[in-house]
Scaffold this motif. Structure first.
Motif, PDB file in Angstrom:
ATOM      1  N   PRO A 151       0.838  -1.199   0.000  1.00 17.05           N
ATOM      2  CA  PRO A 151       0.000   0.000   0.000  1.00 17.05           C
ATOM      3  C   PRO A 151       0.873   1.249   0.000  1.00 17.05           C
ATOM      4  N   PRO A 152       0.438   2.317  -0.669  1.00 19.02           N
ATOM      5  CA  PRO A 152       1.255   3.535  -0.719  1.00 19.02           C
ATOM      6  C   PRO A 152       1.642   4.061   0.658  1.00 19.02           C
ATOM      7  N   ALA A 153       0.712   3.986   1.612  1.00 22.98           N
ATOM      8  CA  ALA A 153       0.981   4.567   2.930  1.00 22.98           C
ATOM      9  C   ALA A 153       2.039   3.801   3.712  1.00 22.98           C
ATOM     10  N   SER A 154       2.347   2.574   3.318  1.00 19.05           N
ATOM     11  CA  SER A 154       3.329   1.788   4.065  1.00 19.05           C
ATOM     12  C   SER A 154       4.747   1.978   3.536  1.00 19.05           C
ATOM     13  N   PHE A 155       4.905   2.779   2.474  1.00 17.34           N
ATOM     14  CA  PHE A 155       6.232   2.962   1.886  1.00 17.34           C
ATOM     15  C   PHE A 155       7.171   3.709   2.831  1.00 17.34           C
ATOM     16  N   GLY A 156       8.402   3.257   2.885  1.00 19.74           N
ATOM     17  CA  GLY A 156       9.474   3.945   3.598  1.00 19.74           C
ATOM     18  C   GLY A 156      10.762   3.674   2.844  1.00 19.74           C
ATOM     19  N   HIS A 157      11.598   4.659   2.701  1.00 22.62           N
ATOM     20  CA  HIS A 157      12.786   4.503   1.854  1.00 22.62           C
ATOM     21  C   HIS A 157      13.649   3.312   2.292  1.00 22.62           C
ATOM     22  N   GLY A 158      13.944   3.234   3.575  1.00 23.05           N
ATOM     23  CA  GLY A 158      14.722   2.104   4.063  1.00 23.05           C
ATOM     24  C   GLY A 158      13.869   0.878   4.297  1.00 23.05           C
ATOM     25  N   ARG A 159      12.697   1.087   4.886  1.00 26.60           N
ATOM     26  CA  ARG A 159      11.804  -0.025   5.229  1.00 26.60           C
ATOM     27  C   ARG A 159      11.415  -0.850   4.002  1.00 26.60           C
TER      28      ARG A 159
END
Length: 328
Positions: free
Chosen positions: A64-72
């Motif tokens: 999902p878009p909201a779960s994106f994180g650069h490192g994660r």
């Protein structure tokens, strides 16, 4: 079937019309060993998911878009691959030739203590000539280092010399390769910005080295508007100050001095290269872009001291997150 020596990970979200050519360039890489390709999509609505699913030999993972994180998100993608070496590029980075992946992996293999390597980033055709010049000068500086392997040779210098630290931990996941065994010990940090440089800093301080390859090149560049230039500079200065203690713009006097120096340098460059005739729009925009960058640096360094509402307005990263939440 032979195990994959390398895995290639592309992070994507609405990458645009160039993406099919980019993914094909990855598929067409010529290597003496097997590799696999994983596209990690974070909410594309432009048909990217359907196009990737139709490609033989390319795996797709979606979040999902909201779960994106650069490192994660990079950690998640790496965990779903098995290659001894993991090449990371973004959806707008085009391999310059069919030996890109082989050259990038070879850069890591130069020594057993190399944790990861970065490759050169080339200006895309038609890029603003001032930005193209700056990109080429930056990577020329790295290429001129006495060795393609960078490790802490002088701890006292590393602790006291900011420029030495910066060149040792500069890392860019637009075009990089990491050794899985090191990633298992040092995964990417879950930060809003510069996850690649934080990872490299942690790795070199733990005793590992990083490498650079001038021939493992991709075409990757941005020609931001004046507003986007200011916003990106705001995020960059804030992150570098918060994460590394660097000061890109100590005061308003620096804004004025640096703006004048940058602009005068641009005008001299324009005269030498006949840009007043060949690229008049870029010449006219240069002073405004320089001021946008310096003001972005000034306010970004002070992002924790200005009203939160203003900081959120000035941050490009916050603007992208707000857009992502709405679309998600």
């Amino acid at each position: 079937m032979a195990a994959n020596k390398a895995s290639v990970i592309l992070l994507a979200k609405n990458p645009g019309p160039k993406f099919p050519a980019i993914i094909q360039a990855v598929i067409d890489q010529e290597t003496p060993w097997a590799f696999d390709i994983l596209v990690m999509d974070s909410g594309s609505t432009d048909g990217t998911v359907e196009k990737v699913r139709a490609l033989p030999g390319v795996r797709l993972e979606t979040i999902p878009p909201a779960s994106f994180g650069h490192g994660r998100t990079r950690n998640l993608a790496i965990s779903k691959t098995t290659g001894e070496f993991v090449a990371l590029i973004t959806h707008d980075a085009m391999p310059a030739n069919r030996r890109w992946l082989r050259n990038l992996v070879s850069a890591v293999e130069q020594a057993p203590d190399v944790a990861g390597a970065i490759g050169r980033q080339l200006p895309c055709p038609g890029l603003n000539p001032f930005i193209a010049r700056d990109m080429n000068l930056f990577f020329d500086q790295i290429a001129a280092y006495p060795s393609p392997i960078f490790r802490i040779e002088d701890r006292a210098r590393y602790d006291s010399d900011e420029s030495y630290r910066q060149i040792l931990h500069f890392f860019s996941d637009c075009n990089s390769c990491i050794r899985r065994s090191v990633w298992e010990k040092i995964p990417f940090p879950d930060v809003d910005f510069a996850e690649d440089q934080v990872w490299a800093k942690t790795a070199v301080e733990a005793g590992y080295a990083k490498a650079y390859s001038n021939v493992a090149a991709v075409y990757h560049s941005h020609d931001f508007s004046i507003r986007e230039t200011a916003r990106r500079a705001f995020d960059e200065a804030g992150a570098l100050h918060r994460l590394f203690g660097y000061s890109l713009c100590p005061g308003m006097d620096t804004v004025a001095r640096q703006w004048l120096a940058l602009t005068m340098n641009d005008m001299r460059f324009a005269a030498r290269n006949h840009l007043f005739r060949r690229a008049p729009r870029s010449v006219l925009r240069a002073p405004a872009l320089n001021m946008a960058k310096m003001l972005g640096y000034f306010f970004g360094e002070r992002s924790k001291r200005i009203p939160r509402a203003l900081s959120r307005y000035l941050s490009r990263d916050d603007a992208i997150k707000r857009k992502t939440r709405k679309s998600g």
